[in-house]
Design an enzyme around this catalytic site. Structure first.
Site, short mmCIF file in Angstrom:
data_model
loop_
_atom_site.label_atom_id
_atom_site.label_comp_id
_atom_site.label_asym_id
_atom_site.label_seq_id
_atom_site.Cartn_x
_atom_site.Cartn_y
_atom_site.Cartn_z
N TYR A 76 0.82 -1.21 0.00
CA TYR A 76 0.00 0.00 0.00
C TYR A 76 0.85 1.26 0.00
O TYR A 76 0.50 2.26 -0.62
CB TYR A 76 -1.00 -0.02 1.17
CG TYR A 76 -2.24 -0.79 0.79
CD1 TYR A 76 -3.22 -0.20 0.00
CD2 TYR A 76 -2.40 -2.12 1.15
CE1 TYR A 76 -4.35 -0.91 -0.39
CE2 TYR A 76 -3.52 -2.84 0.76
CZ TYR A 76 -4.50 -2.22 -0.01
OH TYR A 76 -5.61 -2.92 -0.42
N ARG A 79 2.04 1.84 -3.47
CA ARG A 79 0.96 2.40 -4.31
C ARG A 79 0.66 3.85 -3.92
O ARG A 79 0.33 4.67 -4.77
CB ARG A 79 -0.28 1.52 -4.18
CG ARG A 79 -0.08 0.16 -4.86
CD ARG A 79 -1.25 -0.76 -4.64
NE ARG A 79 -2.52 -0.16 -5.02
CZ ARG A 79 -3.70 -0.52 -4.53
NH1 ARG A 79 -3.79 -1.47 -3.62
NH2 ARG A 79 -4.80 0.07 -4.92
N ASN A 115 -12.02 4.29 -6.55
CA ASN A 115 -10.57 4.50 -6.52
C ASN A 115 -10.13 5.14 -5.21
O ASN A 115 -10.88 5.89 -4.60
CB ASN A 115 -10.13 5.37 -7.70
CG ASN A 115 -10.44 4.69 -9.02
OD1 ASN A 115 -10.70 3.49 -9.04
ND2 ASN A 115 -10.43 5.44 -10.10
N ASP A 117 -7.16 6.87 -5.07
CA ASP A 117 -5.99 7.67 -5.44
C ASP A 117 -6.18 9.19 -5.33
O ASP A 117 -5.23 9.94 -5.50
CB ASP A 117 -5.55 7.30 -6.87
CG ASP A 117 -6.66 7.46 -7.91
OD1 ASP A 117 -7.53 8.34 -7.75
OD2 ASP A 117 -6.64 6.70 -8.91
N HIS A 132 -14.55 3.22 -1.48
CA HIS A 132 -13.57 2.28 -0.92
C HIS A 132 -12.48 2.98 -0.12
O HIS A 132 -11.38 2.44 0.03
CB HIS A 132 -12.97 1.42 -2.04
CG HIS A 132 -13.97 0.52 -2.70
ND1 HIS A 132 -13.76 -0.11 -3.91
CD2 HIS A 132 -15.21 0.13 -2.30
CE1 HIS A 132 -14.82 -0.84 -4.22
NE2 HIS A 132 -15.72 -0.70 -3.27
C1 BJW Z 1 -10.10 1.26 -18.62
C2 BJW Z 1 -8.91 1.84 -19.10
C3 BJW Z 1 -8.99 3.17 -19.57
C4 BJW Z 1 -8.46 -0.17 -18.39
N1 BJW Z 1 -10.16 3.81 -19.56
N2 BJW Z 1 -11.24 1.91 -18.63
C5 BJW Z 1 -22.60 -9.69 -4.07
C6 BJW Z 1 -22.25 -10.72 -4.92
C7 BJW Z 1 -21.00 -11.33 -4.82
C8 BJW Z 1 -20.07 -10.93 -3.87
C9 BJW Z 1 -20.41 -9.91 -3.04
C10 BJW Z 1 -21.67 -9.30 -3.13
N3 BJW Z 1 -21.72 -8.34 -2.21
C11 BJW Z 1 -20.55 -8.29 -1.54
C12 BJW Z 1 -19.73 -9.25 -2.02
C13 BJW Z 1 -18.35 -9.55 -1.56
C14 BJW Z 1 -17.32 -8.59 -2.13
C15 BJW Z 1 -17.32 -8.67 -3.65
O1 BJW Z 1 -17.86 -7.83 -4.34
N4 BJW Z 1 -16.66 -9.68 -4.19
C16 BJW Z 1 -16.60 -9.85 -5.64
C17 BJW Z 1 -15.13 -9.88 -6.08
C18 BJW Z 1 -17.31 -11.10 -6.01
N5 BJW Z 1 -17.53 -7.23 -1.68
C19 BJW Z 1 -17.09 -6.82 -0.49
O2 BJW Z 1 -16.49 -7.55 0.27
C20 BJW Z 1 -17.37 -5.38 -0.11
N6 BJW Z 1 -17.91 -5.34 1.20
C21 BJW Z 1 -19.16 -5.69 1.47
O3 BJW Z 1 -19.94 -6.01 0.59
O4 BJW Z 1 -19.49 -5.65 2.81
C22 BJW Z 1 -20.69 -6.32 3.21
C23 BJW Z 1 -20.39 -7.80 3.25
C24 BJW Z 1 -19.34 -8.24 4.02
C25 BJW Z 1 -19.07 -9.60 4.07
C26 BJW Z 1 -19.83 -10.49 3.32
C27 BJW Z 1 -20.87 -10.02 2.53
C28 BJW Z 1 -21.16 -8.65 2.51
C29 BJW Z 1 -16.08 -4.59 -0.04
C30 BJW Z 1 -15.45 -4.40 -1.37
C31 BJW Z 1 -14.14 -3.64 -1.22
C32 BJW Z 1 -13.32 -3.63 -2.48
N7 BJW Z 1 -12.03 -3.13 -2.18
C33 BJW Z 1 -11.04 -3.02 -3.24
C34 BJW Z 1 -9.67 -2.70 -2.60
C35 BJW Z 1 -9.61 -1.24 -2.17
C36 BJW Z 1 -8.23 -0.85 -1.73
C37 BJW Z 1 -7.21 -1.04 -2.82
O5 BJW Z 1 -7.28 -0.36 -3.87
O6 BJW Z 1 -6.31 -1.87 -2.63
O7 BJW Z 1 -11.42 -2.01 -4.16
S1 BJW Z 1 -10.95 -4.47 -4.26
C38 BJW Z 1 -10.69 -3.64 -5.77
O8 BJW Z 1 -11.80 -3.84 -6.67
C39 BJW Z 1 -10.66 -2.16 -5.42
C40 BJW Z 1 -11.42 -1.56 -6.57
O9 BJW Z 1 -11.96 -0.32 -6.19
C41 BJW Z 1 -12.48 -2.59 -6.87
C42 BJW Z 1 -13.07 -2.52 -8.21
O10 BJW Z 1 -12.11 -2.75 -9.20
P1 BJW Z 1 -12.18 -1.89 -10.53
O11 BJW Z 1 -12.03 -0.45 -10.19
O12 BJW Z 1 -13.36 -2.26 -11.30
O13 BJW Z 1 -10.80 -2.30 -11.24
P2 BJW Z 1 -10.46 -3.52 -12.20
O14 BJW Z 1 -8.98 -3.64 -12.23
O15 BJW Z 1 -11.25 -4.73 -11.86
O16 BJW Z 1 -11.00 -3.07 -13.64
C43 BJW Z 1 -10.41 -2.01 -14.37
C44 BJW Z 1 -11.27 -1.75 -15.58
O17 BJW Z 1 -10.74 -0.60 -16.26
C45 BJW Z 1 -11.28 -2.89 -16.60
O18 BJW Z 1 -12.64 -3.15 -16.99
C46 BJW Z 1 -10.48 -2.34 -17.80
O19 BJW Z 1 -10.94 -2.81 -19.07
C47 BJW Z 1 -10.76 -0.87 -17.66
N8 BJW Z 1 -9.76 0.04 -18.27
N9 BJW Z 1 -7.88 0.96 -19.03
C48 BJW Z 1 -11.26 3.18 -19.13
N10 BJW Z 1 -7.86 3.82 -20.08
#
Ligand code: BJW
Length: 273
Positions: A76, A79, A115, A117, A132
């Site tokens: 972290y 980053r 994000n 950032d 987040h």
């Molecule tokens: C471009 C580009 C360009 C490239 N222009 N685009 C319902 C169903 C299933 C699971 C769950 C659910 N509800 C909750 C869950 C569990 C879980 C979850 O969602 N899991 C899934 C993986 C299945 N969620 C949680 O745990 C959340 N908490 C919660 O729900 O609490 C209640 C609960 C607790 C316990 C049990 C049940 C419920 C918390 C989620 C926290 C996410 N945290 C992170 C880390 C943050 C810190 C860090 O940065 O390290 O957040 S994980 C990570 O993913 C980060 C991001 O914000 C997040 C999303 O990712 P993002 O931004 O979409 O990035 P990428 O890399 O995936 O995609 C990039 C995209 O950009 C791509 O599409 C590219 O094509 C595109 N791209 N260049 C435009 N130039």
């Protein structure tokens, strides 16, 4: 890497722009992709050099921090310094401009960002909800008190908390399995109330509850514009797809909706982050 995205489809831009120009309450969900053109690797795509052997989805958990706080805090902090060196790109600036245009027209534009950032704020966006948390602030594991950090890399890993003996500092971000901040969820829900146009930019739409806002918008009949060079988990349900990087598609969308010169570099961009 996959094939380069095809050129932006003018008909899709025109249709999305017409919906944007009609809207009064715009909500924008952003993900890591919007910062890719600021040279910040997306969450799932890239682990650079030293970090190649790690899976980000495993490191971003309370379990990883409990097991190996040194590695997690080093990652972290690496980053964090990377984000401090980065600059907002034309995609961030186009969204800041969208908020100003909407205010002038008596409307609103709220960014729900996944994000950590702070680049939206540095581009001049004011109505930003950090779903987040942020990597720029760290907090005591015992007291929850936030700590102001020096801009350079931290000297010790894991960093000890100055607020409680034996406690550590952790980034003020939301890890998998943790609840999102209540205040952020409440602000997001307020913004969604009456939303009449929704943009989803640079997110893979797989992480909940953030991805659920796309369905919430569709459920109330708001058009959803997806900006992403790749298909996502939501692509087959959105109203318009702009298949291009945010730094290309968003300035173009702004120009088409509100006139040339309202795109990336129009208007002041504050650097106060
Ligand atoms: C471009 C580009 C360009 C490239 N222009 N685009 C319902 C169903 C299933 C699971 C769950 C659910 N509800 C909750 C869950 C569990 C879980 C979850 O969602 N899991 C899934 C993986 C299945 N969620 C949680 O745990 C959340 N908490 C919660 O729900 O609490 C209640 C609960 C607790 C316990 C049990 C049940 C419920 C918390 C989620 C926290 C996410 N945290 C992170 C880390 C943050 C810190 C860090 O940065 O390290 O957040 S994980 C990570 O993913 C980060 C991001 O914000 C997040 C999303 O990712 P993002 O931004 O979409 O990035 P990428 O890399 O995936 O995609 C990039 C995209 O950009 C791509 O599409 C590219 O094509 C595109 N791209 N260049 C435009 N130039």
């Amino acid at each position: 890497m996959s094939d380069p995205a095809p050129a932006l489809d003018p008909a899709a831009v025109a249709a999305a722009a017409a919906d944007l120009a009609r809207a009064r309450r715009i909500v924008v969900l952003t993900g890591a992709g919007i910062s890719a053109e600021s040279d910040i690797p997306t969450f799932r795509d890239t682990m650079e050099a030293l970090w190649k052997e790690f899976d980000p989805q495993e490191l971003a958990t309370p379990e990883a921090f409990a097991r190996d706080p040194e590695t997690v805090t080093r990652w972290y902090d690496h980053r964090r310094t990377r984000c401090l060196e980065a600059e907002p790109n034309p995609g961030h600036r186009a969204l800041a401009r969208l908020e100003r245009v909407m205010r002038e027209r008596g409307g609103t534009c709220t960014i729900l960002t996944q994000n950590v950032d702070r680049l939206h704020q540095r581009a001049g966006s004011e109505d930003v909800v950090e779903l987040h948390g942020t990597i720029m602030e760290w907090r005591c594991t015992e007291t929850g008190r936030r700590v102001e950090l020096e801009p350079g890399p931290m000297p010790v890993f894991p960093p000890p908390s100055p607020h409680h003996p034996g406690a550590l500092l952790r980034p003020d971000v939301v890890w998998f399995g943790e609840m999102l901040p209540t205040a952020a969820i409440e602000r997001a829900e307020r913004a969604m109330h009456g939303c009449d146009c929704f943009l989803s930019v640079g997110t893979s739409s797989v992480v909940y509850p953030a991805a659920g806002f796309i369905d919430a918008a569709l459920a109330v009949g708001a058009p959803v514009v997806e900006v992403n060079p790749q298909a996502t988990a939501a692509s087959d349900r959105v109203t318009h797809r702009l298949v291009a990087p945010g730094g290309v598609a968003l300035p173009r969308l702004m120009d088409e909706a509100f006139g040339a010169g309202t795109g990336a570099d129009a208007g002041p961009a504050r650097e106060d982050g």
